[in-house]
Design a protein around this motif. Structure first.
Motif, PDB file in Angstrom:
ATOM      1  N   ASP A  96      41.032  25.476  50.193  1.00 11.95           N
ATOM      2  CA  ASP A  96      40.723  24.599  49.059  1.00 11.95           C
ATOM      3  C   ASP A  96      39.226  24.613  48.736  1.00 11.95           C
ATOM      4  O   ASP A  96      38.840  24.442  47.587  1.00 11.95           O
ATOM      5  CB  ASP A  96      41.184  23.174  49.375  1.00 11.95           C
ATOM      6  N   THR A  97      38.404  24.819  49.765  1.00 11.56           N
ATOM      7  CA  THR A  97      36.956  24.915  49.566  1.00 11.56           C
ATOM      8  C   THR A  97      36.559  26.381  49.629  1.00 11.56           C
ATOM      9  O   THR A  97      36.578  26.990  50.693  1.00 11.56           O
ATOM     10  CB  THR A  97      36.199  24.129  50.655  1.00 11.56           C
ATOM     11  N   PRO A  98      36.206  26.978  48.489  1.00 10.11           N
ATOM     12  CA  PRO A  98      35.803  28.385  48.502  1.00 10.11           C
ATOM     13  C   PRO A  98      34.528  28.569  49.334  1.00 10.11           C
ATOM     14  O   PRO A  98      33.666  27.695  49.359  1.00 10.11           O
ATOM     15  CB  PRO A  98      35.522  28.701  47.036  1.00 10.11           C
ATOM     16  N   LYS A  99      34.435  29.708  50.011  1.00 17.75           N
ATOM     17  CA  LYS A  99      33.249  30.019  50.804  1.00 17.75           C
ATOM     18  C   LYS A  99      32.611  31.279  50.238  1.00 17.75           C
ATOM     19  O   LYS A  99      33.284  32.292  50.034  1.00 17.75           O
ATOM     20  CB  LYS A  99      33.630  30.208  52.267  1.00 17.75           C
ATOM     21  N   VAL A 100      31.300  31.182  49.999  1.00 16.03           N
ATOM     22  CA  VAL A 100      30.549  32.303  49.440  1.00 16.03           C
ATOM     23  C   VAL A 100      29.379  32.581  50.378  1.00 16.03           C
ATOM     24  O   VAL A 100      28.557  31.700  50.633  1.00 16.03           O
ATOM     25  CB  VAL A 100      30.015  31.979  48.018  1.00 16.03           C
ATOM     26  N   THR A 141      21.177  41.978  42.545  1.00 17.76           N
ATOM     27  CA  THR A 141      20.760  43.364  42.644  1.00 17.76           C
ATOM     28  C   THR A 141      21.921  44.149  43.204  1.00 17.76           C
ATOM     29  O   THR A 141      22.872  43.594  43.749  1.00 17.76           O
ATOM     30  CB  THR A 141      19.547  43.534  43.577  1.00 17.76           C
ATOM     31  N   LYS A 142      21.838  45.464  43.099  1.00 18.59           N
ATOM     32  CA  LYS A 142      22.949  46.283  43.594  1.00 18.59           C
ATOM     33  C   LYS A 142      23.057  46.234  45.101  1.00 18.59           C
ATOM     34  O   LYS A 142      24.112  46.506  45.650  1.00 18.59           O
ATOM     35  CB  LYS A 142      22.801  47.720  43.109  1.00 18.59           C
ATOM     36  N   ASP A 143      21.983  45.880  45.804  1.00 14.39           N
ATOM     37  CA  ASP A 143      21.995  45.824  47.264  1.00 14.39           C
ATOM     38  C   ASP A 143      22.419  44.468  47.816  1.00 14.39           C
ATOM     39  O   ASP A 143      22.634  44.339  49.017  1.00 14.39           O
ATOM     40  CB  ASP A 143      20.609  46.184  47.815  1.00 14.39           C
ATOM     41  N   THR A 144      22.506  43.462  46.977  1.00 11.82           N
ATOM     42  CA  THR A 144      22.914  42.134  47.432  1.00 11.82           C
ATOM     43  C   THR A 144      24.376  42.171  47.864  1.00 11.82           C
ATOM     44  O   THR A 144      25.227  42.707  47.163  1.00 11.82           O
ATOM     45  CB  THR A 144      22.728  41.098  46.310  1.00 11.82           C
ATOM     46  N   GLN A 145      24.635  41.623  49.045  1.00 10.68           N
ATOM     47  CA  GLN A 145      26.006  41.592  49.573  1.00 10.68           C
ATOM     48  C   GLN A 145      26.591  40.205  49.346  1.00 10.68           C
ATOM     49  O   GLN A 145      25.986  39.207  49.743  1.00 10.68           O
ATOM     50  CB  GLN A 145      26.005  41.901  51.065  1.00 10.68           C
ATOM     51  N   ILE A 146      27.756  40.167  48.730  1.00 11.79           N
ATOM     52  CA  ILE A 146      28.432  38.896  48.459  1.00 11.79           C
ATOM     53  C   ILE A 146      29.856  38.989  48.998  1.00 11.79           C
ATOM     54  O   ILE A 146      30.602  39.890  48.624  1.00 11.79           O
ATOM     55  CB  ILE A 146      28.460  38.576  46.958  1.00 11.79           C
ATOM     56  N   GLU A 147      30.189  38.058  49.875  1.00 11.71           N
ATOM     57  CA  GLU A 147      31.544  37.985  50.416  1.00 11.71           C
ATOM     58  C   GLU A 147      32.114  36.604  50.115  1.00 11.71           C
ATOM     59  O   GLU A 147      31.397  35.611  50.202  1.00 11.71           O
ATOM     60  CB  GLU A 147      31.535  38.233  51.928  1.00 11.71           C
ATOM     61  N   MET A 148      33.384  36.581  49.770  1.00 13.25           N
ATOM     62  CA  MET A 148      34.041  35.319  49.432  1.00 13.25           C
ATOM     63  C   MET A 148      35.320  35.146  50.218  1.00 13.25           C
ATOM     64  O   MET A 148      36.019  36.115  50.494  1.00 13.25           O
ATOM     65  CB  MET A 148      34.370  35.273  47.947  1.00 13.25           C
ATOM     66  N   ASP A 149      35.598  33.900  50.536  1.00 12.58           N
ATOM     67  CA  ASP A 149      36.886  33.522  51.115  1.00 12.58           C
ATOM     68  C   ASP A 149      37.452  32.437  50.210  1.00 12.58           C
ATOM     69  O   ASP A 149      36.958  31.307  50.195  1.00 12.58           O
ATOM     70  CB  ASP A 149      36.710  33.006  52.546  1.00 12.58           C
ATOM     71  N   LEU A 150      38.448  32.805  49.441  1.00 14.21           N
ATOM     72  CA  LEU A 150      39.040  31.881  48.477  1.00 14.21           C
ATOM     73  C   LEU A 150      40.413  31.401  48.922  1.00 14.21           C
ATOM     74  O   LEU A 150      41.170  30.837  48.131  1.00 14.21           O
ATOM     75  CB  LEU A 150      39.141  32.558  47.100  1.00 14.21           C
TER      76      LEU A 150
END
Length: 131
Positions: free
Chosen positions: A15-19, A3-12
């Motif tokens: 070696d192990t991506p974090k979502v 949804t447009k309100d869902t917050q997604i942050e990533m740390d790439l």
């Protein structure tokens, strides 16, 4: 979870991506069949919200784990967010999100908001039920 309100942050950067995903969910409770008074008891409202969030988080994580282990693919289109973490398209292609997704560490949290308790303002009382 999209949804447009869902917050997604990533740390790439590792070696192990974090979502990290925060999904806002609004509930309207139409009736209270259990007879528990959630209207006046804020502690019970918190317990109810925590229970709903915990159940949704468990189911969402089982789905994510299945997509990582069994399907080895990203059905959530998180690659669109991952792509923004790179300066150039070549860097993104070299990173290879689809190969990295199955080993990603994913955390999903549901932010539960109760809109209202519907038409039934008070739960029934057990004494009121007559055989």
């Amino acid at each position: 979870m999209k949804t447009k309100d869902t917050q997604i942050e990533m740390d790439l950067s590792t070696d192990t991506p974090k979502v990290d995903v925060i999904v806002p969910v609004k509930f309207e409770i139409l009736s209270i069949a259990s007879g528990i008074d959630y209207i006046e008891n804020l502690e019970k409202q918190k317990i109810l919200k925590d229970s709903i969030a915990s159940s949704l988080e468990d189911k969402a994580m089982r789905l994510v784990n299945r997509t990582q282990q069994e399907f080895k693919g990203d059905p959530f289109q998180w690659y669109l967010i991952a792509r923004k973490e790179f300066w150039t398209l070549d860097e993104y292609i070299k990173y290879n999100w689809m190969k990295s997704y199955p080993r990603a560490e994913v955390n999903i949290r549901f932010d539960i908001k109760t809109v209202n308790f519907g038409r039934q303002f008070r739960p029934f009382k057990k004494e009121e039920i007559k055989d």
